[in-house]
Design a protein around this motif. Structure first.
Motif, PDB file in Angstrom:
ATOM      1  N   ASP A 150      -2.396 -41.314 -24.107  1.00  0.00           N
ATOM      2  CA  ASP A 150      -1.909 -42.462 -23.735  1.00  0.00           C
ATOM      3  C   ASP A 150      -1.456 -43.043 -22.453  1.00  0.00           C
ATOM      4  O   ASP A 150      -1.821 -43.871 -21.880  1.00  0.00           O
ATOM      5  N   ASP A 151      -0.865 -41.757 -21.924  1.00  0.00           N
ATOM      6  CA  ASP A 151      -0.512 -41.830 -20.133  1.00  0.00           C
ATOM      7  C   ASP A 151      -1.724 -41.844 -19.513  1.00  0.00           C
ATOM      8  O   ASP A 151      -1.894 -42.615 -18.538  1.00  0.00           O
ATOM      9  N   VAL A 152      -2.848 -41.002 -19.827  1.00  0.00           N
ATOM     10  CA  VAL A 152      -3.850 -40.787 -19.128  1.00  0.00           C
ATOM     11  C   VAL A 152      -4.699 -42.379 -19.308  1.00  0.00           C
ATOM     12  O   VAL A 152      -5.114 -42.807 -18.086  1.00  0.00           O
ATOM     13  N   ASN A 153      -4.702 -42.942 -20.244  1.00  0.00           N
ATOM     14  CA  ASN A 153      -5.303 -44.098 -20.408  1.00  0.00           C
ATOM     15  C   ASN A 153      -4.797 -45.288 -19.659  1.00  0.00           C
ATOM     16  O   ASN A 153      -5.612 -46.034 -19.083  1.00  0.00           O
ATOM     17  N   ARG A 154      -3.486 -45.408 -19.549  1.00  0.00           N
ATOM     18  CA  ARG A 154      -3.007 -46.259 -18.750  1.00  0.00           C
ATOM     19  C   ARG A 154      -3.384 -46.198 -17.530  1.00  0.00           C
ATOM     20  O   ARG A 154      -3.626 -47.107 -16.612  1.00  0.00           O
ATOM     21  N   LEU A 155      -3.279 -44.975 -16.907  1.00  0.00           N
ATOM     22  CA  LEU A 155      -3.663 -44.620 -15.489  1.00  0.00           C
ATOM     23  C   LEU A 155      -5.153 -45.031 -15.082  1.00  0.00           C
ATOM     24  O   LEU A 155      -5.390 -45.813 -14.161  1.00  0.00           O
ATOM     25  N   ALA A 156      -5.885 -44.869 -16.152  1.00  0.00           N
ATOM     26  CA  ALA A 156      -7.493 -45.309 -15.800  1.00  0.00           C
ATOM     27  C   ALA A 156      -7.325 -46.987 -15.898  1.00  0.00           C
ATOM     28  O   ALA A 156      -8.215 -47.377 -15.032  1.00  0.00           O
TER      29      ALA A 156
ATOM     30  N   PRO B 180       2.928 -46.988 -32.824  1.00  0.00           N
ATOM     31  CA  PRO B 180       2.727 -45.976 -31.909  1.00  0.00           C
ATOM     32  C   PRO B 180       3.514 -44.687 -31.874  1.00  0.00           C
ATOM     33  O   PRO B 180       4.656 -44.686 -32.333  1.00  0.00           O
ATOM     34  N   VAL B 181       2.868 -43.473 -31.877  1.00  0.00           N
ATOM     35  CA  VAL B 181       3.707 -42.226 -31.943  1.00  0.00           C
ATOM     36  C   VAL B 181       3.471 -41.357 -31.013  1.00  0.00           C
ATOM     37  O   VAL B 181       2.293 -41.548 -30.076  1.00  0.00           O
ATOM     38  N   LYS B 182       3.989 -40.200 -30.560  1.00  0.00           N
ATOM     39  CA  LYS B 182       3.751 -39.304 -29.597  1.00  0.00           C
ATOM     40  C   LYS B 182       3.202 -38.194 -30.210  1.00  0.00           C
ATOM     41  O   LYS B 182       3.678 -37.411 -31.153  1.00  0.00           O
TER      42      LYS B 182
ATOM     43  N   LEU C 290      -8.138 -36.138 -31.432  1.00  0.00           N
ATOM     44  CA  LEU C 290      -7.575 -37.005 -32.384  1.00  0.00           C
ATOM     45  C   LEU C 290      -6.248 -37.453 -31.839  1.00  0.00           C
ATOM     46  O   LEU C 290      -5.693 -38.456 -32.704  1.00  0.00           O
ATOM     47  N   ALA C 291      -5.833 -36.963 -30.846  1.00  0.00           N
ATOM     48  CA  ALA C 291      -4.262 -37.130 -30.467  1.00  0.00           C
ATOM     49  C   ALA C 291      -4.211 -38.528 -29.608  1.00  0.00           C
ATOM     50  O   ALA C 291      -3.742 -38.415 -28.521  1.00  0.00           O
ATOM     51  N   ILE C 292      -4.439 -39.658 -30.299  1.00  0.00           N
ATOM     52  CA  ILE C 292      -4.246 -41.029 -29.618  1.00  0.00           C
ATOM     53  C   ILE C 292      -3.107 -41.540 -30.481  1.00  0.00           C
ATOM     54  O   ILE C 292      -3.353 -42.206 -31.347  1.00  0.00           O
ATOM     55  N   GLY C 293      -1.949 -41.731 -29.691  1.00  0.00           N
ATOM     56  CA  GLY C 293      -0.440 -42.172 -30.470  1.00  0.00           C
ATOM     57  C   GLY C 293      -0.723 -43.630 -30.540  1.00  0.00           C
ATOM     58  O   GLY C 293      -0.033 -44.224 -31.537  1.00  0.00           O
ATOM     59  N   ASN C 294      -1.501 -44.403 -29.906  1.00  0.00           N
ATOM     60  CA  ASN C 294      -1.478 -45.848 -29.999  1.00  0.00           C
ATOM     61  C   ASN C 294      -3.128 -46.241 -30.168  1.00  0.00           C
ATOM     62  O   ASN C 294      -3.673 -46.911 -29.150  1.00  0.00           O
ATOM     63  N   PRO C 295      -3.758 -45.959 -31.356  1.00  0.00           N
ATOM     64  CA  PRO C 295      -5.202 -46.234 -31.301  1.00  0.00           C
ATOM     65  C   PRO C 295      -5.621 -47.665 -31.251  1.00  0.00           C
ATOM     66  O   PRO C 295      -5.293 -48.487 -32.119  1.00  0.00           O
ATOM     67  N   ALA C 296      -6.541 -47.984 -30.513  1.00  0.00           N
ATOM     68  CA  ALA C 296      -6.757 -49.573 -30.090  1.00  0.00           C
ATOM     69  C   ALA C 296      -7.603 -50.130 -31.537  1.00  0.00           C
ATOM     70  O   ALA C 296      -7.260 -51.277 -31.754  1.00  0.00           O
ATOM     71  N   ASP C 297      -8.248 -49.374 -32.227  1.00  0.00           N
ATOM     72  CA  ASP C 297      -8.982 -50.047 -33.270  1.00  0.00           C
ATOM     73  C   ASP C 297      -8.161 -49.853 -34.566  1.00  0.00           C
ATOM     74  O   ASP C 297      -8.804 -50.063 -35.626  1.00  0.00           O
TER      75      ASP C 297
END
Length: 431
Positions: free
Chosen positions: A205-211, A312-314, A322-329
């Motif tokens: 989730d941190d990586v996705n925010r950076l992107a 959301p979870v850590k 599968l480790a996406i704590g805040n899944p968009a869908d």
């Protein structure tokens, strides 16, 4: 070409170009529609509704198409070109040609789990050994049409592999971002294709925010699961198309699908609905089930608690893909599983390992942790009475186990270490 703005980027900087698209750049796609409010906008590098900030997805005006026309196509996802947001000449552009992977009749696994008719859709045989090759192929087509200069992604591993390989094949600069604690084989599987592998200290989730920030600041960057996400996500529909075609143009009764962002599950359902609407399969009830690891199971938790909102979870699980704590869908996964009469289940890391070994020793398929999660959840769904073992069931294996060797390295090994003599062999329990 003049530039357009990318939706919801922090600074509003241009990322990829959209105006001046050639006719048929996205095939029979007609626009982007908000999944929340229904607002429509033109095809382009947009992924969030300007009215309500809901996610956008591709809408179409499909042509009349027959089973025979599809069957005459190439043995990859482009046999479904007319149903995807890609140009009619897509096969003329260099790509990894993923898809049309085997649908394996899994009688041994079925017997072990007490399921009468079980199939494994095995996507580990794709070019970079995961289903991500499908979605990346569609994203790459969009990036080309939008005149992108850089092909990029945030990833939990498999997507990074697929983007790096596809970019190399297409001759476009690729940059992939991953969590720094990602499994070493997945890091190597990306770095071998591109020099621009960036490891980020943080969760996915941190990586996705950076992107998302980079997409807003850098010109000409196409992030497959950010600013071209609507096109990228459509690639997962081909899993549903193939399952139906390989079953003799019919839908299964039940499908079990791993859930990370949740996009794959929602697109398999979309594929089934499109096939029904086009008259390519008979309309019939089917159930869709989602599978998560307990250490990152926000969708499963919401399903069991009867909620519609995902908390959301850590992530804390060996199933890193599968480790996406805040899944968009996530909310759409809940809708589909409830609408179809399915469920979302989760299992522990030890059960994930058990699932990997069970699939390998019954069907000769070495799956990664996502597949172990799906097989383990299938077992739990049967044991808890949530899945009917008398109905035809398909379980999706999304990736290759060689990428996650550490998950089972302490569980498997030599049954015996002996001297090179028959007497030594005869003294073992194996003889």
């Amino acid at each position: 070409m003049s530039a357009v703005l990318v939706d919801d980027c922090p600074t509003g900087s241009e990322a990829v170009r959209a105006e001046g698209l050639r006719d048929g750049a996205f095939g029979y796609a007609t626009g982007l529609t908000c999944r929340e409010c229904g607002n429509r906008r033109e095809l382009g590098p947009h992924y969030a509704c300007p009215e309500c900030f809901g996610p956008l997805e591709v809408s179409y005006d499909f042509p009349a198409i027959t089973r025979e026309q599809i069957e005459a196509g190439p043995p990859n996802i482009w046999r479904y070109q007319a149903l995807l947001p890609v140009p009619t000449d897509i096969t003329e552009s260099p790509n990894t040609e993923p898809g049309f992977t085997r649908l394996l009749q899994a009688d041994n696994l079925g017997a072990a789990l007490g399921i009468d008719r079980l199939w494994v859709k095995d996507d580990s045989t794709n070019p970079t050994h995961s289903f991500k090759d499908r979605v990346v192929a569609c994203a790459l087509s969009a990036a080309r049409e939008l005149d992108a200069k850089v092909f990029a992604c945030p990833s939990t591993g498999n997507l990074a592999n697929a983007v790096a390989a596809a970019g190399a094949r297409a001759g476009i600069k690729t940059v992939v971002f991953i969590p720094s604690n990602l499994e070493q084989p997945k890091q190597i599987n990306s770095a071998v294709y591109t020099e621009q592998l960036v490891a980020v200290n943080g969760t996915y989730d941190d990586v996705n925010r950076l992107a998302s920030e980079i997409a807003g600041e850098e010109e000409g960057w196409a992030f497959v699961n950010v600013n071209v996400r609507p096109f990228y996500a459509e690639g997962s529909k081909t899993l549903g198309y193939e399952i139906a075609e390989q079953l003799g143009w019919r839908l299964p009764d039940q499908v079990v699908i791993p859930v990370a962002s949740g996009s794959q599950l929602t697109k398999v359902d979309k594929a089934f609905q499109e096939l029904i609407a086009l008259g390519l399969v008979e309309d019939k009830p089917y159930k869709i089930y989602g599978a998560q690891a307990t250490g990152c199971s926000p969708v499963s938790a919401a399903f069991k608690e009867g909620h519609q909102v995902i908390r959301p979870v850590k992530p804390d699980t060996i199933a890193k893909s599968l480790a996406i704590g805040n899944p968009a869908d996530g909310p759409y996964v809940l809708d589909i599983c409830r609408r179809t009469g399915g469920a979302v289940e989760d299992i522990t890391d030890d059960e994930v390992r058990d699932g990997i070994i069970l699939l390998a020793r019954t069907e000769g398929i070495f799956t990664e942790t996502a597949g172990g999660t799906t097989v383990g959840c299938l077992k739990k769904l049967v044991e808890t009475g949530q899945l009917d073992p008398t109905l035809e069931t398909v379980v999706i294996n999304t990736g290759m186990g060689l990428k996650t060797l550490d998950a089972v390295s302490d569980r498997v090994g030599p049954a015996a270490v002996i001297e090179p003599s028959y007497a030594a062999f005869a003294a073992t329990d194996i003889a």
